[in-house]
Design a protein around this motif. Structure first.
Motif, PDB file in Angstrom:
ATOM      1  N   VAL A 137       0.858  -1.189   0.000  1.00 25.11           N
ATOM      2  CA  VAL A 137       0.000   0.000   0.000  1.00 25.11           C
ATOM      3  C   VAL A 137       0.891   1.234   0.000  1.00 25.11           C
ATOM      4  CG1 VAL A 137      -1.762   1.253   1.305  1.00 25.11           C
ATOM      5  CG2 VAL A 137      -1.743  -1.265   1.332  1.00 25.11           C
ATOM      6  N   ALA A 177       5.003   2.435  -7.352  1.00 29.73           N
ATOM      7  CA  ALA A 177       3.795   1.587  -7.360  1.00 29.73           C
ATOM      8  C   ALA A 177       4.018   0.374  -8.254  1.00 29.73           C
ATOM      9  CB  ALA A 177       2.588   2.388  -7.836  1.00 29.73           C
ATOM     10  N   ALA A 182       1.719  -2.247  -6.063  1.00 28.88           N
ATOM     11  CA  ALA A 182       0.811  -1.803  -5.006  1.00 28.88           C
ATOM     12  C   ALA A 182      -0.633  -2.087  -5.390  1.00 28.88           C
ATOM     13  CB  ALA A 182       1.007  -0.307  -4.774  1.00 28.88           C
ATOM     14  N   THR A 183      -1.448  -2.422  -4.388  1.00 24.73           N
ATOM     15  CA  THR A 183      -2.869  -2.639  -4.671  1.00 24.73           C
ATOM     16  C   THR A 183      -3.716  -1.464  -4.195  1.00 24.73           C
ATOM     17  OG1 THR A 183      -3.161  -3.796  -2.589  1.00 24.73           O
ATOM     18  CG2 THR A 183      -2.696  -5.162  -4.506  1.00 24.73           C
ATOM     19  N   ALA A 184      -3.155  -0.608  -3.349  1.00 26.39           N
ATOM     20  CA  ALA A 184      -3.941   0.521  -2.842  1.00 26.39           C
ATOM     21  C   ALA A 184      -3.021   1.712  -2.605  1.00 26.39           C
ATOM     22  CB  ALA A 184      -4.636   0.131  -1.536  1.00 26.39           C
ATOM     23  N   VAL A 185      -3.627   2.896  -2.607  1.00 32.43           N
ATOM     24  CA  VAL A 185      -2.892   4.130  -2.335  1.00 32.43           C
ATOM     25  C   VAL A 185      -3.676   4.917  -1.293  1.00 32.43           C
ATOM     26  CG1 VAL A 185      -2.132   6.345  -3.327  1.00 32.43           C
ATOM     27  CG2 VAL A 185      -1.858   4.235  -4.646  1.00 32.43           C
ATOM     28  N   LEU A 208      -1.423   7.139 -11.380  1.00 35.70           N
ATOM     29  CA  LEU A 208      -2.136   5.857 -11.439  1.00 35.70           C
ATOM     30  C   LEU A 208      -2.784   5.573 -12.784  1.00 35.70           C
ATOM     31  CD1 LEU A 208      -3.778   5.744  -7.892  1.00 35.70           C
ATOM     32  CD2 LEU A 208      -1.634   4.735  -8.680  1.00 35.70           C
ATOM     33  N   SER A 213      -3.057  -2.572 -11.129  1.00 36.55           N
ATOM     34  CA  SER A 213      -2.904  -3.265  -9.850  1.00 36.55           C
ATOM     35  C   SER A 213      -3.580  -2.503  -8.707  1.00 36.55           C
ATOM     36  CB  SER A 213      -1.421  -3.498  -9.537  1.00 36.55           C
ATOM     37  OG  SER A 213      -0.772  -2.281  -9.227  1.00 36.55           O
ATOM     38  N   VAL A 214      -3.688  -1.192  -8.806  1.00 33.57           N
ATOM     39  CA  VAL A 214      -4.265  -0.391  -7.713  1.00 33.57           C
ATOM     40  C   VAL A 214      -5.786  -0.362  -7.828  1.00 33.57           C
ATOM     41  CG1 VAL A 214      -4.401   1.923  -6.690  1.00 33.57           C
ATOM     42  CG2 VAL A 214      -2.198   1.035  -7.500  1.00 33.57           C
ATOM     43  N   VAL A 217      -8.220   3.691  -3.676  1.00 34.08           N
ATOM     44  CA  VAL A 217      -7.508   4.891  -3.236  1.00 34.08           C
ATOM     45  C   VAL A 217      -8.310   5.521  -2.097  1.00 34.08           C
ATOM     46  CG1 VAL A 217      -6.692   7.205  -3.889  1.00 34.08           C
ATOM     47  CG2 VAL A 217      -6.510   5.306  -5.522  1.00 34.08           C
ATOM     48  N   ARG A 233     -13.177   3.466  -7.313  1.00 37.79           N
ATOM     49  CA  ARG A 233     -11.796   3.339  -6.853  1.00 37.79           C
ATOM     50  C   ARG A 233     -11.503   4.220  -5.635  1.00 37.79           C
ATOM     51  NH1 ARG A 233      -6.920   6.108 -10.119  1.00 37.79           N
ATOM     52  NH2 ARG A 233      -7.838   7.851  -8.972  1.00 37.79           N
TER      53      ARG A 233
END
Ligand code: WTA
Length: 649
Positions: A137, A177, A182-185, A208, A213-214, A217, A233
């Motif tokens: 993350v 990322a 990364a899967t989240a921000v 992004l 993959s993200v 957010v 998202r």
């Protein structure tokens, strides 16, 4: 040369096991005689383990290529239990985080109970969005307390955070990322610094684009202004936690489960994701924070770094919270609204331990003593510095003007890779010499070597290595263990090579002389010259670029850039501005060149290798000290470089 004894006020009433050089030496010897026994006992005492470890270090520097270093490998824990849960009973109502906003009128404080609740709420919000143990993350935020909550919440559910300093560009955020998938921000609408807004959400959006993959957010709302939100998202922080439970049991992980990745600049363009793990890191940050600063229960502790760098991780968040301290988070800059801001804070919050960087000390000293002396600093006891060598003048000013000679100064040497402080005075024990980081923390065994690898004994100057593993060291580079081994263990097999030069004096005190590789340290920010060079050649007027550091009176090092123009391009007034914009968009706002020089060519050997030594010497204003240049393909280039050399006016 002056030696300062530890002021009586610093030693008196100290709970530290080290309150004299003798007791320091005794302890250091005890640790080195049996590190495993010492650290296992120490970690069981200071960290909340679910399964207490019985093993100390696993593996050694000799076979690091095959086996990463481990510490406490048979233990299980979650680092956030040491930072939160175990304080609830005894320190539940003690202030954990004291926040000072950009505007002096904005601030808040959270007790340990409140911080625990905030972390649990957000942990549950993350779980509800499908973020699970092992996920990476990214955290791209300013200095709001929610940044600490975000870090701790990731850790609590076993996710791996990677904080990216809010000054980095969309390109830099994106490459990180991508590197860690990364899967989240976690970001915020805007950051606030020195009365200015930083467009964190807009930059995240740019980073992004097309990054599949993200999936999630989270956006913390710092201002009342609008930002674009992408349906499905993006989620507002306050909405995401609104219906969550304030209780979230910690995910118990193995000691070696990654706690976070933090990217550092190196001598190639690609940043290295340093991996720190739950057990060793929390042990080391807690140990060093307590002993070096001589933490006491009533201290108000302020480290004015940013959580985007390792100092913020280790000495704003993890170390202090593991020790149940009151830790300050500062959103602003030292000169807003004026150069008295730090000392105004010291007076208002009665700060007793204050930790900053030499660059800030030099900048503030240049503004005049009255910004300091008009505030009451009698609460101060320990003053720390980190990030770059501190020149004796700045040290003396910090000691005499800020600390009125009553405080001990701890000049702490360490690195992102080391996880925590490695060479530093122990506040109540170590007499200081202005400009010296003094002696190793117990458990650290520094050695100096010459370029051939010979160990230098006694008084000497050489390359700084560390001989044995310690609990806080980074374990690997994310996804690239070979690069880790190659970077730190190939130069001197069997020892960790720091990349720094160091002198040891007759008393065994260490004087760090700075980087010996292609890393430059500007205002305590570590940057790779290769990053600058690869960004600059994106400009179509630039055929080649050579970037080196040079001594800068405030920033420690400035950035000097040699440019070879492409065919058909001339130097123009707008070129420097365009290049600056190029750096801003490729690296970030903190990547600035101080001096540009257009040159007919870079000095290269006949095999085409740039002789960086020449670039460095000319930038440092020492064109007479170039040494042997007989291997150059075209020596006339050097004459042109010397003739056109620039300096700060
Ligand atoms: C430099 C920051 C001299 C050094 C914690 C190191 C220092 C690099 C000191 C790491 C100090 C840090 N005296 N130099 N007290 N502290 N450095 O990874 O060159 O951002 O290798 O970690 O900063 O920078 P990093």
């Amino acid at each position: 040369m002056s030696i300062y004894e530890v002021p009586a006020r610093v030693r008196e009433g100290s709970p530290n096991p080290m309150t004299s050089l003798d007791s320091y030496n005794d302890l250091a010897e005890r640790v080195s005689a049996d590190p495993d026994a010492y650290w296992v006992a120490e970690t069981c005492k200071r960290v909340s383990w679910r399964t207490e470890p019985t093993q100390g270090v696993g593996s050694s520097f000799d076979d690091i290529a095959e086996h990463a270093i481990t510490w406490f490998a048979d233990g299980t824990l979650n680092a956030t239990e040491s930072c939160l849960d175990r304080h609830l009973e005894t320190r539940g109502d003690k202030v954990a985080i004291l926040w000072e906003g950009d505007d002096v009128s904005e601030g808040l404080s959270w007790t340990y109970k409140e911080l625990h609740e905030q972390v649990c709420l957000f942990s549950n919000a993350m779980k509800a969005r499908g973020i699970v143990k092992g996920d990476r993350v990214l955290i791209y935020m300013g200095m709001v307390p929610e940044a600490a909550v975000a870090m701790l919440a990731c850790a609590r559910i076993g996710a791996i955070h990677s904080v990216v300093f809010g000054g980095f560009s969309a390109d830099s955020l994106r490459s990180r990322a991508v590197d860690c998938r990364a899967t989240a921000v976690i970001t915020q609408d805007f950051g606030m610094r020195g009365g200015k807004r930083i467009e964190l959400k807009r930059v995240s959006d740019q980073a992004l684009i097309g990054l599949d993959s993200v999936h999630t957010v989270f956006v913390y709302k710092r201002t009342e202004d609008n930002v674009d939100m992408q349906a499905g998202r993006d989620h507002w922080w306050h909405e995401a936690i609104a219906d969550e439970s304030p209780d979230c049991p910690a995910e118990i992980v193995d000691a070696e489960h990654p706690l976070f990745i933090l990217y550092t600049s190196g001598s190639t363009g690609k940043p290295k994701g340093q991996v720190h793990t739950h057990g060793g890191y929390i042990t080391w940050t807690s140990y060093t924070h307590q002993h070096v600063f001589d933490l006491r229960e009533d201290d108000v502790y302020a480290c004015v770094a940013d959580v985007g760098w390792i100092t913020g991780h280790s000495y704003i968040v993890y170390g202090p919270l593991a020790n149940g301290a009151t830790t300050l988070m500062f959103e602003s800059i030292p000169t807003y609204p004026d150069a008295g801001r730090y000392w105004d804070m010291v007076e208002r919050h009665k700060i007793s331990i204050f930790y900053t960087a030499p660059t800030a000390i030099r900048a503030l000293a240049a503004q005049g003593d009255h910004f300091v002396t008009r505030y009451d600093r009698s609460s101060l006891r320990v003053l720390g510095t980190v990030g770059e060598p501190i020149n004796p003048d700045a040290w003396e000013w910090y000691h005499r003007v800020v600390g009125e000679g009553r405080c001990n100064i701890v000049d702490t040497w360490w690195q992102t890779e080391t996880g925590g402080i490695c060479i530093s005075p122990i506040a109540p024990a170590t007499p200081t010499k202005p400009g010296s980081a003094t002696l190793p923390v117990p458990g650290i065994e520094p050695v100096l070597r010459d370029a051939e690898g010979q160990i230098l004994n006694g008084e000497a100057e050489g390359l700084l290595c560390i001989r044995r593993p310690w609990p806080g060291m980074s374990r690997t580079i994310w996804g690239d263990h070979d690069r880790y081994v190659d970077t730190y263990f190939s130069m001197f097999p069997g020892a960790y090579f720091t990349g720094d030069g160091c002198r040891r004096d007759a008393d065994g005190y260490h004087w760090i002389t700075g980087r010996v590789d292609d890393v430059i340290n500007v205002s305590g920010h570590r940057m790779g010259t290769a990053e600058f060079e690869s960004a600059l050649v994106h400009h179509n007027a630039v055929a080649e670029a050579g970037v080196v550091g040079f001594p800068h009176p405030i920033k420690g090092q400035g950035v000097y850039c040699y440019i070879v123009l492409a065919e058909g391009h001339d130097q123009s007034e707008t070129l420097e501005r365009d290049l600056q914009n190029m750096l801003r968009s490729h690296i970030g706002a903190h990547a600035r060149v101080d001096l540009y020089q257009v040159v007919p060519g870079l000095p290269k050997t006949r095999s085409g290798k740039v002789m960086r030594r020449i670039l460095r010497k000319v930038a440092e204003g020492q064109p007479d000290a170039l040494g042997d240049i007989s291997t150059l393909a075209d020596p006339t280039v050097v004459e042109a470089i010397i003739a056109g050399a620039r300096s700060l006016d």
